[in-house]
Scaffold this motif. Structure first.
Motif, PDB file in Angstrom:
ATOM      1  N   TRP A 110       9.137  21.100 -10.766  1.00 33.02           N
ATOM      2  CA  TRP A 110       8.398  22.393 -11.173  1.00 33.02           C
ATOM      3  C   TRP A 110       6.917  22.443 -10.484  1.00 33.02           C
ATOM      4  O   TRP A 110       6.638  21.255 -10.790  1.00 33.02           O
ATOM      5  CB  TRP A 110       8.916  23.228 -12.582  1.00 33.02           C
ATOM      6  CG  TRP A 110       7.992  22.266 -13.610  1.00 33.02           C
ATOM      7  CD1 TRP A 110       7.010  21.771 -13.823  1.00 33.02           C
ATOM      8  CD2 TRP A 110       8.884  22.211 -14.980  1.00 33.02           C
ATOM      9  NE1 TRP A 110       6.767  21.134 -14.991  1.00 33.02           N
ATOM     10  CE2 TRP A 110       7.963  21.312 -15.697  1.00 33.02           C
ATOM     11  CE3 TRP A 110       9.957  22.596 -15.380  1.00 33.02           C
ATOM     12  CZ2 TRP A 110       8.071  21.057 -16.966  1.00 33.02           C
ATOM     13  CZ3 TRP A 110      10.055  22.133 -16.864  1.00 33.02           C
ATOM     14  CH2 TRP A 110       9.229  21.402 -17.618  1.00 33.02           C
ATOM     15  N   THR A 111       6.431  23.561 -10.277  1.00 35.40           N
ATOM     16  CA  THR A 111       5.164  23.564  -9.787  1.00 35.40           C
ATOM     17  C   THR A 111       3.985  23.615 -10.592  1.00 35.40           C
ATOM     18  O   THR A 111       3.092  23.130 -10.389  1.00 35.40           O
ATOM     19  CB  THR A 111       4.936  24.880  -8.703  1.00 35.40           C
ATOM     20  OG1 THR A 111       5.017  26.115  -9.619  1.00 35.40           O
ATOM     21  CG2 THR A 111       6.271  24.981  -7.820  1.00 35.40           C
ATOM     22  N   THR A 123       2.743  31.053  -9.089  1.00 37.36           N
ATOM     23  CA  THR A 123       3.132  32.023  -8.206  1.00 37.36           C
ATOM     24  C   THR A 123       3.739  31.165  -6.971  1.00 37.36           C
ATOM     25  O   THR A 123       3.242  30.194  -6.585  1.00 37.36           O
ATOM     26  CB  THR A 123       2.213  33.153  -7.653  1.00 37.36           C
ATOM     27  OG1 THR A 123       1.329  32.582  -7.024  1.00 37.36           O
ATOM     28  CG2 THR A 123       1.716  33.783  -9.210  1.00 37.36           C
ATOM     29  N   PHE A 124       4.606  31.887  -6.112  1.00 34.98           N
ATOM     30  CA  PHE A 124       4.965  31.357  -4.809  1.00 34.98           C
ATOM     31  C   PHE A 124       3.586  31.476  -3.822  1.00 34.98           C
ATOM     32  O   PHE A 124       3.536  30.388  -3.210  1.00 34.98           O
ATOM     33  CB  PHE A 124       6.061  32.087  -4.022  1.00 34.98           C
ATOM     34  CG  PHE A 124       6.285  31.524  -2.830  1.00 34.98           C
ATOM     35  CD1 PHE A 124       7.089  30.312  -2.364  1.00 34.98           C
ATOM     36  CD2 PHE A 124       6.024  32.334  -1.727  1.00 34.98           C
ATOM     37  CE1 PHE A 124       7.111  29.929  -1.058  1.00 34.98           C
ATOM     38  CE2 PHE A 124       6.031  31.731  -0.565  1.00 34.98           C
ATOM     39  CZ  PHE A 124       6.526  30.762  -0.472  1.00 34.98           C
ATOM     40  N   THR A 141       1.375  28.616  -4.614  1.00 33.76           N
ATOM     41  CA  THR A 141       2.024  27.106  -4.366  1.00 33.76           C
ATOM     42  C   THR A 141       2.135  27.124  -2.685  1.00 33.76           C
ATOM     43  O   THR A 141       1.379  25.964  -2.224  1.00 33.76           O
ATOM     44  CB  THR A 141       3.635  27.335  -4.749  1.00 33.76           C
ATOM     45  OG1 THR A 141       3.633  27.493  -6.139  1.00 33.76           O
ATOM     46  CG2 THR A 141       4.186  25.895  -4.359  1.00 33.76           C
ATOM     47  N   VAL A 147      10.972  25.576  -1.643  1.00 35.06           N
ATOM     48  CA  VAL A 147      10.435  26.349  -3.202  1.00 35.06           C
ATOM     49  C   VAL A 147      11.339  27.503  -3.507  1.00 35.06           C
ATOM     50  O   VAL A 147      11.911  28.419  -2.607  1.00 35.06           O
ATOM     51  CB  VAL A 147       9.163  26.920  -2.913  1.00 35.06           C
ATOM     52  CG1 VAL A 147       8.644  27.531  -4.220  1.00 35.06           C
ATOM     53  CG2 VAL A 147       8.240  25.737  -2.410  1.00 35.06           C
ATOM     54  N   ASP A 178      11.456  30.792  -6.070  1.00 33.79           N
ATOM     55  CA  ASP A 178      10.912  31.609  -6.963  1.00 33.79           C
ATOM     56  C   ASP A 178      11.580  32.010  -8.156  1.00 33.79           C
ATOM     57  O   ASP A 178      12.884  31.504  -8.290  1.00 33.79           O
ATOM     58  CB  ASP A 178      10.388  32.773  -6.067  1.00 33.79           C
ATOM     59  CG  ASP A 178       8.957  33.395  -6.503  1.00 33.79           C
ATOM     60  OD1 ASP A 178       8.547  33.157  -7.667  1.00 33.79           O
ATOM     61  OD2 ASP A 178       8.531  34.279  -5.677  1.00 33.79           O
ATOM     62  N   ARG A 179      10.924  32.349  -9.088  1.00 31.88           N
ATOM     63  CA  ARG A 179      11.295  32.641 -10.313  1.00 31.88           C
ATOM     64  C   ARG A 179      12.645  33.754 -10.438  1.00 31.88           C
ATOM     65  O   ARG A 179      13.523  33.593 -11.224  1.00 31.88           O
ATOM     66  CB  ARG A 179      10.538  33.330 -11.314  1.00 31.88           C
ATOM     67  CG  ARG A 179       9.255  32.282 -11.379  1.00 31.88           C
ATOM     68  CD  ARG A 179       8.405  32.580 -12.658  1.00 31.88           C
ATOM     69  NE  ARG A 179       9.110  32.792 -14.085  1.00 31.88           N
ATOM     70  CZ  ARG A 179       9.343  31.750 -14.719  1.00 31.88           C
ATOM     71  NH1 ARG A 179       9.378  30.470 -13.934  1.00 31.88           N
ATOM     72  NH2 ARG A 179      10.064  31.893 -15.834  1.00 31.88           N
ATOM     73  N   GLU A 193      11.103  22.559  -5.156  1.00 36.18           N
ATOM     74  CA  GLU A 193       9.944  22.798  -6.235  1.00 36.18           C
ATOM     75  C   GLU A 193      10.446  24.299  -6.705  1.00 36.18           C
ATOM     76  O   GLU A 193      11.029  25.212  -5.935  1.00 36.18           O
ATOM     77  CB  GLU A 193       8.772  23.074  -5.368  1.00 36.18           C
ATOM     78  CG  GLU A 193       7.985  21.806  -4.902  1.00 36.18           C
ATOM     79  CD  GLU A 193       7.367  21.134  -6.126  1.00 36.18           C
ATOM     80  OE1 GLU A 193       7.375  21.731  -7.348  1.00 36.18           O
ATOM     81  OE2 GLU A 193       6.786  20.131  -6.192  1.00 36.18           O
ATOM     82  N   ASN A 194      10.587  24.344  -7.793  1.00 34.90           N
ATOM     83  CA  ASN A 194      10.536  25.666  -8.805  1.00 34.90           C
ATOM     84  C   ASN A 194       9.257  26.254  -9.563  1.00 34.90           C
ATOM     85  O   ASN A 194       8.570  25.435 -10.011  1.00 34.90           O
ATOM     86  CB  ASN A 194      11.562  25.535  -9.503  1.00 34.90           C
ATOM     87  CG  ASN A 194      12.907  25.348  -9.151  1.00 34.90           C
ATOM     88  OD1 ASN A 194      13.702  26.037  -9.023  1.00 34.90           O
ATOM     89  ND2 ASN A 194      13.056  23.899  -8.864  1.00 34.90           N
ATOM     90  N   ILE A 195       9.065  27.686  -9.245  1.00 36.54           N
ATOM     91  CA  ILE A 195       8.016  28.319  -9.604  1.00 36.54           C
ATOM     92  C   ILE A 195       8.163  28.210 -11.116  1.00 36.54           C
ATOM     93  O   ILE A 195       8.769  29.227 -11.913  1.00 36.54           O
ATOM     94  CB  ILE A 195       7.889  29.721  -9.134  1.00 36.54           C
ATOM     95  CG1 ILE A 195       7.624  29.522  -7.448  1.00 36.54           C
ATOM     96  CG2 ILE A 195       6.450  30.288  -9.787  1.00 36.54           C
ATOM     97  CD1 ILE A 195       6.465  28.628  -7.157  1.00 36.54           C
ATOM     98  N   ASP A 232       6.781  26.089 -15.189  1.00 38.98           N
ATOM     99  CA  ASP A 232       5.880  25.002 -15.767  1.00 38.98           C
ATOM    100  C   ASP A 232       6.416  24.448 -17.005  1.00 38.98           C
ATOM    101  O   ASP A 232       5.913  23.726 -17.877  1.00 38.98           O
ATOM    102  CB  ASP A 232       4.619  25.562 -16.003  1.00 38.98           C
ATOM    103  CG  ASP A 232       4.481  26.549 -17.085  1.00 38.98           C
ATOM    104  OD1 ASP A 232       5.250  26.903 -17.689  1.00 38.98           O
ATOM    105  OD2 ASP A 232       3.409  27.289 -17.249  1.00 38.98           O
TER     106      ASP A 232
END
Length: 221
Positions: A68-69, A73-74, A77, A106, A108-109, A137-139, A141
């Motif tokens: 996770w990033t 936001t994308f 990122t 990546v 996004d949510r 990667e995933n948006i 935390d």
């Protein structure tokens, strides 16, 4: 019959072909800068950290590492990954070289999948195994931005697609990469270059691997 899927993002037109695309998977091409500087820094990283001397920064994917990033936001990122060189704010990992961090994908949510780099081009995302690992990667935390159900579904579809193209043996979270340190997969030449990670949470990874049960994945070491 081969299927062609055309998606548009501004002036970028990604094209994918193949019967192995899971239903509903759309991959939007959003390439980060990969100029001669980034190529040189990537080749330097591969030689310095893995003892690999190559003309091109290509990898043979055998793993997928999910992250996770922490970046919310994308767009932010993408801006963080886009420069070839590591920014001054990342002094904590500068000892590992000047190549900027990045990943091949990546999510996004809402589950939108972006591809930032070719799958077989090395990205700096996981110490010790970048030479064989595709990064997603995933948006999120894990706190105010927990991993979403849409991200779980998108990771499942994307990894299923990747496993149809490459002999993927392991799917791990960034928090689990330490489990490879005492195996032949670990090629980091600097014994002191290591950081503790907590992404994604283990519960998410267990759910993800369960959703990938149809694949021939190996249990983590």
């Amino acid at each position: 019959m081969k299927k062609l899927l055309l998606c548009l993002l501004g002036s970028i037109s990604p094209l994918y072909a193949g019967d192995s695309m899971p239903d509903g998977l759309v991959i939007i091409q959003k390439p980060i800068i990969f100029d001669e500087m980034r190529k040189a820094l990537t080749l330097q990283y591969m030689q310095q950290h893995y003892g690999m001397v190559q003309d091109e920064p290509v990898i043979d994917p055998k793993m997928v590492v999910v992250h996770w990033t922490v970046i919310p936001t994308f767009e932010q990122t993408f801006a963080a990954f886009n420069p070839p060189e590591l920014p001054a704010a990342r002094d904590g990992i500068r000892a590992g070289g000047n190549l900027n961090v990045s990943s091949q994908f990546v999510i996004d949510r809402d589950g939108t999948v972006y591809q930032l780099m070719p799958e077989t081009t090395m990205a700096r995302h996981t110490i010790g195994i970048n030479y064989t690992a595709i990064g997603i990667e995933n948006i999120a935390d894990g706190n105010s931005l927990p991993m979403t159900e849409a991200q779980l579904a998108a990771n499942t579809k994307l990894i299923t697609y990747l496993a149809g193209k490459y002999p993927i043996k392991y799917v791990l979270g960034h928090s689990e990469y330490h489990r490879f340190r005492d195996t032949d997969w670990w090629k980091e030449t600097d014994a002191n270059y290591f950081t503790e990670k907590n992404d994604p949470d283990i519960a998410f990874m267990q759910r993800l691997r369960s959703s990938l049960s149809a694949l021939s994945l190996k249990p983590l070491p």
